[in-house]
Design an enzyme around this catalytic site. Structure first.
Site, short mmCIF file in Angstrom:
data_model
loop_
_atom_site.label_atom_id
_atom_site.label_comp_id
_atom_site.label_asym_id
_atom_site.label_seq_id
_atom_site.Cartn_x
_atom_site.Cartn_y
_atom_site.Cartn_z
N LYS A 213 94.23 47.77 22.08
CA LYS A 213 95.49 47.58 21.34
C LYS A 213 95.08 47.25 19.91
O LYS A 213 94.70 46.14 19.60
CB LYS A 213 96.27 46.43 21.96
CG LYS A 213 97.78 46.48 21.71
CD LYS A 213 98.20 46.59 20.26
CE LYS A 213 98.49 45.25 19.62
NZ LYS A 213 98.86 45.35 18.21
N GLU B 125 87.75 35.60 19.97
CA GLU B 125 86.97 35.46 18.74
C GLU B 125 88.00 35.18 17.66
O GLU B 125 88.75 36.07 17.26
CB GLU B 125 86.18 36.73 18.47
CG GLU B 125 85.00 36.50 17.54
CD GLU B 125 85.38 36.65 16.08
OE1 GLU B 125 85.76 35.61 15.47
OE2 GLU B 125 85.31 37.76 15.56
N CYS C 127 86.29 36.96 9.34
CA CYS C 127 86.41 35.69 10.08
C CYS C 127 85.25 34.75 9.76
O CYS C 127 85.41 33.55 9.79
CB CYS C 127 86.52 35.96 11.57
SG CYS C 127 85.33 37.11 12.18
N GLU D 25 92.17 28.42 7.05
CA GLU D 25 91.70 29.80 6.88
C GLU D 25 92.72 30.58 6.06
O GLU D 25 93.89 30.67 6.44
CB GLU D 25 91.50 30.47 8.24
CG GLU D 25 90.95 31.87 8.10
CD GLU D 25 90.65 32.55 9.44
OE1 GLU D 25 91.53 32.55 10.31
OE2 GLU D 25 89.54 33.07 9.59
P1 NAP Z 1 97.12 38.08 14.92
O1 NAP Z 1 98.58 37.89 15.06
O2 NAP Z 1 96.24 37.18 15.69
O3 NAP Z 1 96.85 39.60 15.34
C1 NAP Z 1 95.68 40.08 15.95
C2 NAP Z 1 96.03 41.07 17.06
O4 NAP Z 1 96.82 40.41 18.06
C3 NAP Z 1 96.88 42.23 16.58
O5 NAP Z 1 96.51 43.40 17.29
C4 NAP Z 1 98.27 41.77 16.95
O6 NAP Z 1 99.18 42.82 17.03
C5 NAP Z 1 98.03 41.12 18.27
N1 NAP Z 1 99.06 40.18 18.71
C6 NAP Z 1 100.02 39.56 17.97
N2 NAP Z 1 100.77 38.75 18.75
C7 NAP Z 1 100.27 38.84 20.00
C8 NAP Z 1 100.61 38.22 21.25
N3 NAP Z 1 101.60 37.34 21.38
N4 NAP Z 1 99.85 38.51 22.33
C9 NAP Z 1 98.82 39.38 22.23
N5 NAP Z 1 98.48 40.01 21.09
C10 NAP Z 1 99.19 39.75 19.99
O7 NAP Z 1 96.68 38.07 13.42
P2 NAP Z 1 97.47 38.64 12.14
O8 NAP Z 1 98.92 38.25 12.21
O9 NAP Z 1 97.18 40.07 12.00
O10 NAP Z 1 96.76 37.82 10.98
C11 NAP Z 1 97.13 36.48 10.73
C12 NAP Z 1 95.95 35.62 10.43
O11 NAP Z 1 95.03 35.65 11.51
C13 NAP Z 1 95.11 36.03 9.24
O12 NAP Z 1 95.64 35.63 8.04
C14 NAP Z 1 93.80 35.37 9.56
O13 NAP Z 1 93.81 34.03 9.17
C15 NAP Z 1 93.71 35.47 11.06
N6 NAP Z 1 92.89 36.62 11.50
C16 NAP Z 1 91.63 36.38 11.94
C17 NAP Z 1 90.83 37.44 12.31
C18 NAP Z 1 89.43 37.23 12.79
O14 NAP Z 1 88.62 38.13 12.69
N7 NAP Z 1 89.09 36.12 13.38
C19 NAP Z 1 91.29 38.74 12.23
C20 NAP Z 1 92.61 38.95 11.79
C21 NAP Z 1 93.38 37.89 11.44
P3 NAP Z 1 100.06 43.26 15.75
O15 NAP Z 1 99.24 43.14 14.53
O16 NAP Z 1 100.37 44.65 16.09
O17 NAP Z 1 101.23 42.32 15.75
#
Ligand code: NAP
Ligand code: MG
Length: 496
Positions: free
Chosen positions: A190, A265, A300, A398
């Site tokens: 996904k 992660e 990250c 972060e």
């Molecule tokens: P996120 O919400 O954690 O999204 C990551 C993945 O999870 C996406 O594929 C997202 O889908 C999916 N997702 C969202 N809600 C979910 C749920 N309830 N159950 C299962 N999967 C779900 O992160 P983001 O909103 O893209 O980014 C927000 C913040 O997260 C960033 O600003 C950063 O601080 C952090 N982040 C960290 C990493 C890392 O490498 N550790 C990577 C990305 C972001 P959709 O995008 O399609 O909603």
């Protein structure tokens, strides 16, 4: 020969975008024909309408994964046969390097230099590494009473779902699918709704390489797709990279359904500690700038907190400003650009709101502004704040953008205490010419990766990657990653 800006723009313009889901061996629209718009962060322009998977699609993909797994078409062939197919896929990905790189650049705003010479080659390396490893991983024979034969073997878990983010769209997926597929699982990816394109192209190549139908599938869509996968009773393992709050929801969903294995992660606020006996302050400054401004800080393990011993703070800041000058936000299809666009408007607003907080709580040293708004894209100039202490929000939370907090300290003990005073524990670095001090500090740092006198410099699949504390559990990369995607079976046989 590397391409020019114009050549990359032409390549990007001519890309044939696959925007359908990949389920049970074929590209297909989502049920009800649902789509979502995919927007380029380069200029805010519409790229494609991407299939938006619905719960019926999730069920279909899980059924296809289960049936391919049970059929043994992938799970029961020899590791050597799986290796051959995965290596074929790796070759195809390599042959399509520039196309995949351009897709990632227009979709996620990452610089073309990074995607074409970093992300995609690393995806190929990751796939090759696990393909090459899998026929060399053996079980154990246990010393028992001679009347018995005792064996410990590894078996694939079954249906593995991976929910991945947008910062390294294909690479974060590869960190999950390469070990999971090598081990014989059927995998559903996904992708983030912000960056679904490169994985769909990769799926086409997977099928060309001979990965059987149902064994590798891609479900583009929003968070609800990830939520359904994490709640699904027929998914055996959910591997996730992304934010802490989403990781928590996934764990809850696993607990509320079938206790599937959950591997997280999550993020970080990684400390980069510069001691006054740092062997080369200029190099440390260059490395610190790279550690936060690469990928526009959307990493990250970004070194988003630099802790500097007060004695060398003015000199270090001077070098840091010069080093940061090598990073400029601009059109990511231009090979000279070092900082691309942030992934979308949401991320842009998040970063700008942290910059506002920084202006209230610390002093701005560099940047602090959105750049080129007239381009319609989401660009922020590399930004450095000097903080009096570790209290400001920008120094603790972060941000996931090109924003660096520099914080002074006096003693080594104070530096360790500050470094470890975080809910995260993904990565950390320490710079010192004294090998014993560097080692002792490295040991004291509560982080999954510690760099000494460097920051994030080598790419080597032999090193496990993952976090302590709320940065997650389990490890990606290296043979340790196979622990996530295999069950261990003890077989005890009485011979007589
Ligand atoms: P996120 O919400 O954690 O999204 C990551 C993945 O999870 C996406 O594929 C997202 O889908 C999916 N997702 C969202 N809600 C979910 C749920 N309830 N159950 C299962 N999967 C779900 O992160 P983001 O909103 O893209 O980014 C927000 C913040 O997260 C960033 O600003 C950063 O601080 C952090 N982040 C960290 C990493 C890392 O490498 N550790 C990577 C990305 C972001 P959709 O995008 O399609 O909603
Ligand atoms: Mg996008």
């Amino acid at each position: 020969m590397s391409k020019t800006f114009k050549q990359w723009q032409e390549l990007a313009k001519g890309l044939k975008i696959e925007a359908r889901a990949f389920i049970d061996g074929e590209f297909t629209g989502a049920s009800g024909g649902k789509t979502f718009p995919c927007i380029s962060p380069i200029d805010g322009k519409h790229l494609a309408d991407v299939a938006c998977a619905q719960s019926a699609d999730v069920d279909r993909a899980v059924r296809a994964a289960r049936s391919s797994f049970n059929s043994g078409i992938w799970s029961q062939i020899s590791p050597r046969e799986r290796k051959a197919v995965l290596l074929r896929w790796a070759r195809l990905l390599e042959q399509h390097n520039d196309e995949l790189a351009a897709l990632e650049t227009i979709d996620a705003g990452k610089t073309i230099t990074d995607t074409s010479t970093g992300d995609i080659p690393c995806v190929v390396y990751c796939l090759e590494w696990f393909a090459e490893a899998i026929d060399k991983v053996h079980g154990e024979v246990i010393g028992t009473d001679p009347a018995f034969l005792g064996m410990v073997t590894r078996e694939p878990i079954g249906v593995v779902a991976a929910v991945v983010p947008w910062n390294y769209p294909l690479l974060m997926a590869a960190w999950k699918f390469a070990p999971a597929l090598a081990a014989g699982n059927s995998v559903i990816i996904k992708p983030s709704e912000k960056s679904p394109l490169s994985i769909l192209k990769a799926a086409q190549l997977a099928s060309e390489a001979g990965i059987p139908k149902g064994v590798f599938q891609v479900l583009p869509g929003f968070g609800d797709v990830g939520a359904q996968l994490s709640l699904h009773k027929d998914v055996d393992c959910l591997a996730f990279t992304g934010s802490g709050p989403t990781g928590r929801k996934i764990m809850h969903n696993a607990a509320d359904s079938n206790l599937k294995r959950v591997w997280l992660e999550l993020g970080g606020k990684s400390p980069n500690i510069i001691l006054k006996d740092c062997p080369d302050l200029e190099r440390a400054a260059n490395s610190s700038a790279y550690g936060i401004f690469a990928n526009a800080g959307q990493v990250c393990s970004a070194g988003s907190r630099v802790l500097v011993q007060r004695d060398v703070l003015p000199e270090f800041l001077q070098h840091l400003k010069t080093a940061a000058g090598n990073f400029k936000a601009g059109n990511p299809l231009d090979p000279d650009t070092t900082v691309g666009a942030l992934v979308d408007e949401i991320q842009l607003k998040r970063v700008l709101s942290y910059i506002d907080k920084g202006n209230a709580e610390a002093s701005l040293v560099l940047g602090g502004v959105r750049s080129a708004p007239e381009a319609g894209g989401f660009y922020v100039e590399p930004t450095i704040f000097s903080c009096a202490d570790a209290k400001p929000a920008i120094a603790c939370e972060e941000i996931f953008g090109p924003v660096l907090s520099v914080i002074p300290f006096d003693t080594n003990e104070e530096a360790i205490a500050m470094a470890n005073a975080s809910e995260y524990g993904l990565a950390a670095a320490v710079w010192s010419a004294d090998i014993a001090t560097a080692h002792e500090m490295g040991r004291a740092l509560r982080a999954g990766t510690v760099w000494i006198n460097c920051y994030d410099e080598i790419v080597d699949m032999n090193f496990p990657f993952g976090g302590y504390k709320q940065s997650g559990n389990g490890r990606d990369n290296s043979l340790h990653a196979l622990e996530k995607y295999t069950e261990i079976k003890s077989t005890i046989m009485r011979l007589r």
